[in-house]
Every structure is written in structure tokens, then in C-alpha cells.
Design a protein around this motif. Structure first.
Motif, short mmCIF file in Angstrom:
data_model
loop_
_atom_site.label_atom_id
_atom_site.label_comp_id
_atom_site.label_asym_id
_atom_site.label_seq_id
_atom_site.Cartn_x
_atom_site.Cartn_y
_atom_site.Cartn_z
N LYS B 48 0.71 -1.75 -0.07
CA LYS B 48 0.03 -0.34 0.06
C LYS B 48 0.78 1.51 -0.06
O LYS B 48 1.95 1.40 0.50
N GLN B 49 0.41 2.33 -1.16
CA GLN B 49 1.28 3.18 -1.03
C GLN B 49 1.13 4.01 0.42
O GLN B 49 0.65 4.07 1.55
N TRP B 50 2.36 3.89 0.84
CA TRP B 50 2.98 4.60 2.45
C TRP B 50 3.71 5.76 2.14
O TRP B 50 4.95 6.01 1.73
N PHE B 51 2.97 7.02 2.88
CA PHE B 51 3.69 8.22 2.16
C PHE B 51 4.07 8.93 3.87
O PHE B 51 4.13 10.26 3.68
N GLN B 52 3.68 7.53 4.62
CA GLN B 52 3.30 9.21 6.22
C GLN B 52 5.15 9.51 6.34
O GLN B 52 5.40 10.16 6.91
N GLY B 53 5.86 8.48 6.21
CA GLY B 53 7.32 8.48 6.45
C GLY B 53 7.45 9.19 5.76
O GLY B 53 9.39 9.59 6.01
N LEU B 54 7.82 10.03 4.99
CA LEU B 54 8.32 10.47 4.05
C LEU B 54 8.03 12.30 4.39
O LEU B 54 7.48 12.27 4.40
N SER B 55 9.25 12.56 3.83
CA SER B 55 9.52 14.34 3.26
C SER B 55 8.62 15.16 2.65
O SER B 55 8.13 14.17 2.22
N LYS B 56 8.60 15.94 2.26
CA LYS B 56 7.35 17.03 1.84
C LYS B 56 8.14 16.05 0.30
O LYS B 56 6.71 15.88 0.01
N ASP B 57 8.96 16.93 -0.45
CA ASP B 57 9.68 15.94 -1.50
C ASP B 57 9.10 14.93 -1.25
O ASP B 57 8.95 14.90 -3.01
N GLU B 58 9.41 13.80 -0.88
CA GLU B 58 9.37 12.53 -1.33
C GLU B 58 8.20 11.81 -1.55
O GLU B 58 7.73 11.87 -2.81
N LYS B 59 7.08 13.24 -0.78
CA LYS B 59 5.88 12.72 -0.93
C LYS B 59 4.95 13.22 -1.92
O LYS B 59 4.62 12.37 -2.74
N ALA B 60 5.54 14.65 -2.54
CA ALA B 60 5.41 15.16 -3.57
C ALA B 60 5.47 14.18 -5.03
O ALA B 60 4.67 13.36 -5.93
N LEU B 61 6.96 13.27 -4.75
CA LEU B 61 6.95 13.06 -5.65
C LEU B 61 6.52 11.17 -6.30
O LEU B 61 5.92 10.96 -7.45
N ALA B 62 6.66 10.82 -4.74
CA ALA B 62 5.67 9.66 -4.83
C ALA B 62 4.42 9.63 -5.72
O ALA B 62 3.33 8.52 -6.18
N LYS B 63 3.87 11.28 -5.14
CA LYS B 63 2.44 10.90 -5.62
C LYS B 63 2.19 10.69 -7.06
O LYS B 63 1.41 10.68 -7.74
N LYS B 64 3.26 11.71 -7.43
CA LYS B 64 3.60 12.16 -9.12
C LYS B 64 3.52 10.61 -9.24
O LYS B 64 3.28 10.35 -10.95
N GLU B 65 4.31 9.79 -9.18
CA GLU B 65 4.40 8.78 -9.40
C GLU B 65 3.28 7.83 -9.92
O GLU B 65 3.09 7.37 -10.70
N SER B 66 2.34 7.96 -8.75
CA SER B 66 1.66 6.95 -8.67
C SER B 66 0.95 7.28 -9.82
O SER B 66 0.09 7.06 -10.44
N ARG B 67 0.33 8.75 -9.93
CA ARG B 67 -0.66 8.65 -11.01
C ARG B 67 -0.23 8.93 -11.75
O ARG B 67 -1.41 8.31 -12.72
N GLU B 68 1.31 8.92 -12.29
CA GLU B 68 1.84 8.71 -13.47
C GLU B 68 0.83 7.01 -14.25
O GLU B 68 0.92 6.69 -15.26
N ASN B 69 1.81 6.72 -13.10
CA ASN B 69 1.66 5.19 -13.52
C ASN B 69 -0.30 4.84 -13.83
O ASN B 69 -0.50 4.05 -13.73
N ILE B 70 -1.05 5.60 -12.75
CA ILE B 70 -2.32 4.89 -13.21
C ILE B 70 -2.49 5.67 -14.93
O ILE B 70 -3.46 4.78 -15.20
N LYS B 71 -2.04 6.81 -15.06
CA LYS B 71 -2.31 7.11 -15.75
C LYS B 71 -2.08 6.17 -17.23
O LYS B 71 -2.41 5.83 -18.54
N LYS B 72 -0.85 5.60 -16.75
CA LYS B 72 0.04 4.64 -18.00
C LYS B 72 -1.46 3.52 -18.30
O LYS B 72 -0.97 2.57 -18.98
N ALA B 73 -1.41 3.02 -16.97
CA ALA B 73 -2.38 2.12 -16.99
C ALA B 73 -3.34 2.00 -17.79
O ALA B 73 -4.01 1.22 -18.22
#
Lengths: 342, 355
Positions: B48-73
Motif C-alpha cells: 500500500k502507498q506509504w506516504f507517512q514517513g516521507l519528507s514533503k518532497d518525497e511525498k510529492a514525488l511519490a504521489k506524482k509517480e502514482s498518478r503517472e502509473n495510473i495514467k499509464k495503466a
């Protein structure tokens, strides 16, 4: 009182302020060249139309509805040109032999006199075409200019190139938008006949490799007619016969840097298509004078000896010139006024 | 469903082939699996997407990645070429497991008849269509190139070349055009273009670097300009080289005037402007003097008035004081202050008032 209603209530019309044209380009900081197109003497019908066509060509930096009266002479135009920042004059005139077009630079500049051998009006060109095209904002931006065949050798040709290059404002590579480059003026010099061809085209970009149906659909967003098709996939993948001009050479296509309109996308190939609008002329450079329709003749087509021979043909011309040379002293004053306010 | 099973069993018992029974069962189940979207059926390894322990930038990156993955899928789902049905994903997972467990054995699975074969057929026909289109275009091209005359071709190339040159100039001055040197026709086209481009001139293009390094031109004073212009005129009159110099100068002046540069070479006009300047200067001086005068005058006036007012005020003050004093002595029957004896006045030589 409600009973007495004023029936003549006029709606409040906000006076629309006329847009002042900038005299200095706020991007490059250079002066934008503006022009006046007018005629000297009475012109027959088609030539008047040509004058209007030339005015349209020079838009937006020209006076479209310039009103000239019979009693105006060159001095008046010069007087007005100074404060308005007009830099070029395009003067049409007619003699017994042929119409003449003079291109001059205002304060004191050189005058190029062209003889118009042949011309066709914009209306004629549009009538000869199957699908004449005139989008709404075609005349909102100045045209580009291309001069071919002039070379870099002869001085009078060089002067002509410089003159025409400076009639239209320069384009700034960093800030120009592709959608503003919509017209192009072409001048082609033929060395053998010494004639200059003058053409005016509109530029259109079409994506390459897309079927006509798809292109039209994307542009218009109109529901297509699918009566005769079994499936939507037929509409998309139907191998239509490419039009003759579709299968163009590789050379005619360019890769756009940005999107243009709905149809052309960035970094895909698009074909550049030119469609002729506007007047067509065949000109011959007759003479170049130092001043504004005055001053010494620094170039003459037929050489200094030929001047006497041409006297008969150009009598009305010379009469006009005599009038204008009288006003030259007074206009020189105005020219001085220009210089002072450097 | 129970009845179906029974009938199948009956059939099996009649045919006596266990494998065919299993085959039919698997077909049926495969079709069922196809109906279930892969998300729910195939076990996914993704945590599951684990956003809690990350810093602000890392969170943004992770969210962006997940969004892009959704688009690709999403895109992959609608791609007609990909065959990612639930069944295929399941098979992929199985294969992965197998390759992880035992890499030595290569077991051939009994793959049932894939229902996805229909998709293959579809993609093949799509490809075919594309190729057909390409072939047709090439035919037309070849036909066109062979048939067109040289002149029209040259014209076309010239106009096309112009269009390209414009675009090139505008966007990217350094990049080269696309050259396809395989076909003979294109080579000829290149030659023509090279020839034509030598004689082309375009409208002015501003690049923006030039102005910063330009020398600042000092503006000469009118007087100096006049002198210069006079010199030029004298040089023109020079008998030896006068004519040539005059010609050269007039051409130079005409070219720079056409380019927008102002040239002051007429000494008469320059003299006139000098005179104007002088007159203007004189007028200004006059005006200035007048102004000084008036200010001085006004100043003097005001000061005078002020001093007058002050004097007047002090006088008035005195008079008021006297008045006040005298008021007390203006009793009825008296004429005021005693002013001395009558005789005293006679002694000084004044005429005795008649009694």
C-alpha cells in the motif's frame, strides 16, 4: 413617476477609445515603421482598387481609411507624417504609358520609382481560386517578406532590398508567436528581364500524415456522418486517397516548436502551405532619387543619356516633380524639424 | 450449475476421457475469470502507498509517480495491441513464480485454447491497413516525382524552401534541416535549394544579443555637424575626385536612410537649425531675466507693504493709547489738557488772541 416613462431612453454607450498604435515596439525597443499609401492625380477605377489592396497589404501599420483631397500635396502629407511617426510613403500615379509606384522614406529619404507593367487585383485572384481563404485575423499582424534573386552585388538592388526589409517591422526570435506569422510578401527579381515579381500569400500549416477526415474533425469538432460506415474504427483508419499535394517532399515539412491551433501539435511534422491573396504586380525599377520625390537621381534605368528621350513619355511625371520640388524647400524645413527632435 | 455438472459427468462417462472433461471445465472457468477485472482477481504485490514517513518532497514525488502509473495503466487498458486480460496476468504471475522456484526445469504447461486469439487477429488487420496506406502514398509520390516538370518542381521547392527558411530562422538558427539523401530526387532537390538559398533575403530578425555590446555613439553638437557637412560639400566640389566622392556619398546616404539611420549632410538645413537653436536660446534667456525681474519686483513690493503695515500698526497703537488717556480728561466743561499759560505763548512771539 412611473406614468411618465421616457421613451427616448438611450442605452448608455461607453465610448470605445481608439487603440493608439505604439510607435515603438515594446519588445525590441525599435521604432515600428508605419506607412501611408496614397495616390497623386486622378486614378482610373482598377488602380484605385489596387491602392486599396496595397493599403490592406500594409496593415496593421498603415492608415486604412486615409482620406486624400485633390488639393493636398506632398507637403501636407509630410506635415502629418512627422508627428504620427510615419516612415514610408507608397505613392501611386498614372501617366500615359503606365502606372507608377513610388516607394519613399519620409523625412528625407530616397525614392524608388517603379513602373507597373502588369497587375491583378485581390478580387481577381480570389475569383480565380477554387477555395479562396481569408481567416479573420489575417491582417492583424504584419507580413513577412522574402526577396529572391536580388543578390548582393548591384547597389541599386541592394538599396531596394534594404528599403523593403525596413518597410515591415523586424521579428524578435525570442518572443514571436507562430500564430502571428500569417502572411508573406514575395519579391522576385529576374536578372534577364529586370522585372520584379510582387506576390502576396497567406501561410497555412497542416499536419502531415493525418487523414483529411480526422483533420477536419479535430478542427471543427463537428459530429461526422457515419451513415455509410460499419464501425467507428472505419472512420479513423480508412485509407483515403491522399490528395496530390499531401504526398509532399520531405523538404516542405517542418517540425513545429509549439502547438499552433487545434490541429498542429508541437514536435510533429507539419506541411507549410501558401495560398495567394492580394494583388499581384510586375514592377520595373525605373529610377532612384536622393530626396523625397526630389533631389538628384542616383540611379536611372536607362542611364543618364536616356533622360532626354524619356521626356515625352514622362511629361506629367515631370510636372508633378516640378510641383513637388517647389515644395521641397518648405518640406525641407519640416525635415529639419525632424532632425532637431532627435 | 449442479445439473450442468451432472450432465458433463454423464457425457464423460459416455466418452470415457477424463482429460476432455477437465478441458471443458477449464474453458468454462477461464471465461469466468475473463469477466473479473484483474484488479480484484490477481494478487498484487504492490504494497500500500506509504506516504507517512516521507519528507514533503518525497511525498510529492511519490504521489506524482502514482498518478503517472495510473495514467499509464489506463492507456494500456485501451491499447488494442496489448493483451493484458486477467487470464494473461494470472499466467504471467504463475510463470514468474515458477522461474523463481525452479529455473532448471522447463515445464510445458498445458495451455488451454486462449480466447485472446481474436485480439491478435484484430491487431494483424490493423497493421495490414497501415502498411497498405503507406504503400499507396509511396506509389503516389513516385508517380508525382516522375511526372512533374523541372520548372514546376523548382517553383515548388523554392516556395517550400522559403517557408522552411522562415520557420528555421524564427525558431532555431542553428539546427540543420532534415536531409533524406537516399533517393536521387531528394538529392537534386537539395542542390536546387542550395542554389536558391544563396540569393534569398528575408525580413529583419532580432536575436537580442547584438545590442548589448554595441558601441555608444556620441551625438555630435549641431555646430560640429555643420562643420562636417561643410567639409563634405567642399570635398564634393573638389575637381579631381569630386564626382566619385559625391556619388559614393549619395549612395551611402541613401542606403543608410533607407535603413532608418538619420544622416545630416545638408549644410543649409543644418545652418537653419543652428539659427533656430540660437533664437530659442535667446528667447529663453530673455524669459529667464524677465522672470527674475518680476520676482524681485514682487518681493520688493511685498516687503515695502509689510514695513508700511508694521509702521502703521505701531502708530495706531500709540494713537489709541493717547486716546485712552485723553478720554479721561474730556469732561463736560473742559477742553482737555492744560497747555500752558497764555503769556508764555506771547513771550515766544505769538500773536495775542483777541479777547
Amino acid at each position: 413617476m412611473a406614468r411618465f416613462r421616457n421613451k427616448n431612453k438611450k442605452a448608455f454607450v461607453k465610448p470605445t477609445g481608439k487603440k493608439k498604435q505604439p510607435s515603438v515596439d515594446h519588445i525590441t525597443g525599435d521604432k515600428i515603421p508605419k506607412s501611408f499609401v496614397f495616390s497623386r492625380g486622378k486614378l482610373p477605377g482598377p488602380l484605385k482598387q489596387l491602392e486599396l489592396d496595397l493599403r490592406k497589404l500594409m496593415l496593421p501599420y498603415t492608415a486604412l481609411k486615409l482620406k486624400e483631397k485633390k488639393r493636398n500635396n506632398l507637403k501636407d502629407f509630410l506635415n502629418v507624417a512627422g508627428p504620427m511617426g510615419v516612415t514610408h510613403f507608397l505613392i501611386l500615379s498614372k501617366t500615359e504609358t503606365a502606372p507608377y509606384l513610388r516607394v519613399a522614406r519620409t523625412p528625407q529619404g530616397p525614392t524608388l520609382a517603379f513602373k507597373i507593367h502588369e497587375y491583378s487585383l485581390a478580387v481577381d485572384v480570389a475569383q480565380s481560386q477554387l477555395r479562396p481563404r481569408c481567416p479573420q485575423d489575417l491582417f492583424k499582424n504584419s507580413p513577412l517578406i522574402v526577396l529572391s534573386g536580388f543578390g548582393t552585388g548591384d547597389q541599386h538592388l541592394k538599396l531596394t532590398t534594404i528599403m523593403f526589409q525596413n518597410i515591415f517591422p523586424a521579428i524578435d526570435v525570442n518572443t514571436v508567436k507562430l500564430s502571428t506569422c500569417q502572411r508573406i510578401v514575395l519579391l522576385h527579381y529576374n536578372k534577364d528581364t529586370k522585372l520584379v515579381d510582387f506576390r502576396h500569400y497567406s501561410i497555412r500549416l497542416q499536419p502531415v500524415g493525418v487523414s483529411r477526415r480526422l483533420r477536419k474533425f479535430v478542427r471543427n469538432h463537428q459530429v461526422p456522418d457515419l451513415r455509410s460506415l460499419q464501425d467507428v474504427s472505419d472512420f479513423v483508419t480508412k485509407a483515403g486517397y491522399g490528395s496530390e499535394s499531401e504526398a509532399d517532399d520531405e523538404v516542405a515539412t517542418v517540425t513545429l516548436a509549439s502547438d499552433l491551433g487545434r490541429v498542429n501539435r508541437a514536435s510533429t511534422k507539419s506541411a507549410v502551405k501558401l495560398q495567394e491573396i492580394g494583388p499581384r504586380m510586375t514592377l520595373q525599377l525605373m529610377k532612384i532619387e536622393e530626396g523625397l520625390c526630389s533631389g538628384g537621381v542616383i540611379f536611372n534605368e536607362f542611364g543618364p543619356v536616356g533622360d532626354n528621350k524619356k521626356q515625352d513619355n514622362k511629361k506629367p511625371e515631370d510636372q508633378e516633380d516640378a510641383e513637388e520640388s517647389e515644395s521641397e524647400d518648405i518640406s525641407a524645413d519640416e525635415g529639419e524639424g525632424e532632425e532637431e527632435e532627435d | 450449475m449442479g445439473k450442468e455438472k451432472q450432465t458433463l459427468f454423464d457425457k464423460a462417462s459416455s466418452s470415457g476421457d477424463l482429460k476432455s472433461i477437465i478441458q471443458q471445465h477449464t474453458l468454462f472457468f477461464d471465461k469466468l475469470i475473463e469477466l473479473i477485472p484483474a484488479k480484484f482477481y490477481v494478487p498484487s504485490d504492490d504494497k500500500k502507498q506509504w506516504f507517512q514517513g516521507l519528507s514533503k518532497d518525497e511525498k510529492a514525488l511519490a504521489k506524482k509517480e502514482s498518478r503517472e502509473n495510473i495514467k499509464k495503466a489506463r492507456r494500456e487498458r485501451f491499447d488494442p495491441n496489448s493483451k493484458k486480460t486477467t487470464l494473461d496476468l494470472l499466467k504471467q504471475n504463475l510463470e514468474k513464480e515458477k522461474s523463481n522456484e525452479d529455473s532448471d526445469d522447463e515445464e510445458t504447461e498445458v495451455k488451454p485454447v486462449m480466447p485472446g486469439l481474436e485480439g491478435d487477429e484484430r491487431s494483424v488487420t490493423y497493421e495490414e491497413l497501415r502498411q497498405r496506406l503507406r504503400r499507396k502514398i509511396e506509389e503516389l509520390q513516385a508517380g508525382r516525382n516522375a511526372g512533374s516538370s523541372d520548372q514546376s518542381k523548382k517553383k515548388n521547392e523554392k516556395s517550400e524552401k522559403k517557408g522552411i527558411e522562415q520557420k528555421k530562422r524564427k525558431r532555431d538558427l542553428g539546427s540543420e534541416g532534415q536531409k533524406s539523401a537516399s533517393i536521387d530526387a531528394s538529392k537534386k532537390v537539395e542542390e536546387d535549394i542550395a542554389e536558391a538559398s544563396k540569393e534569398l533575403a528575408f525580413s529583419h530578425v532580432k536575436i537580442g544579443n547584438e545590442e548589448k555590446h554595441g558601441k555608444k555613439k556620441r551625438k555630435l553638437s549641431k555646430f560640429m555637424e555643420l562643420e562636417k557637412a561643410q567639409k563634405i560639400e567642399e570635398a564634393k566640389k573638389d575637381p579631381e575626385k569630386g564626382e566619385m566622392f559625391a556619388k559614393k556619398h549619395s549612395w551611402k546616404a541613401a542606403t543608410s536612410r533607407a535603413a532608418g539611420i538619420k544622416i545630416h549632410d545638408n549644410p543649409k538645413l543644418l545652418k537653419q537649425s543652428l539659427q533656430k537653436k540660437k533664437k530659442k536660446q535667446q528667447k529663453n534667456v530673455e524669459k529667464w531675466n524677465e522672470r527674475i525681474e518680476t520676482t524681485e519686483k514682487m518681493k520688493a513690493e511685498r516687503q515695502q507693504k509689510r514695513s508700511e503695515n508694521i509702521a502703521e500698526r505701531s502708530l495706531q497703537k500709540k494713537m489709541r493709547r493717547i486716546e485712552k488717556r485723553e478720554k479721561k480728561l474730556m469732561r463736560p466743561g473742559f477742553e482737555g489738557r492744560k497747555e500752558g499759560y497764555i503769556n508764555q505763548a506771547v513771550e515766544t512771539g505769538m500773536r495775542r488772541p483777541a479777547l
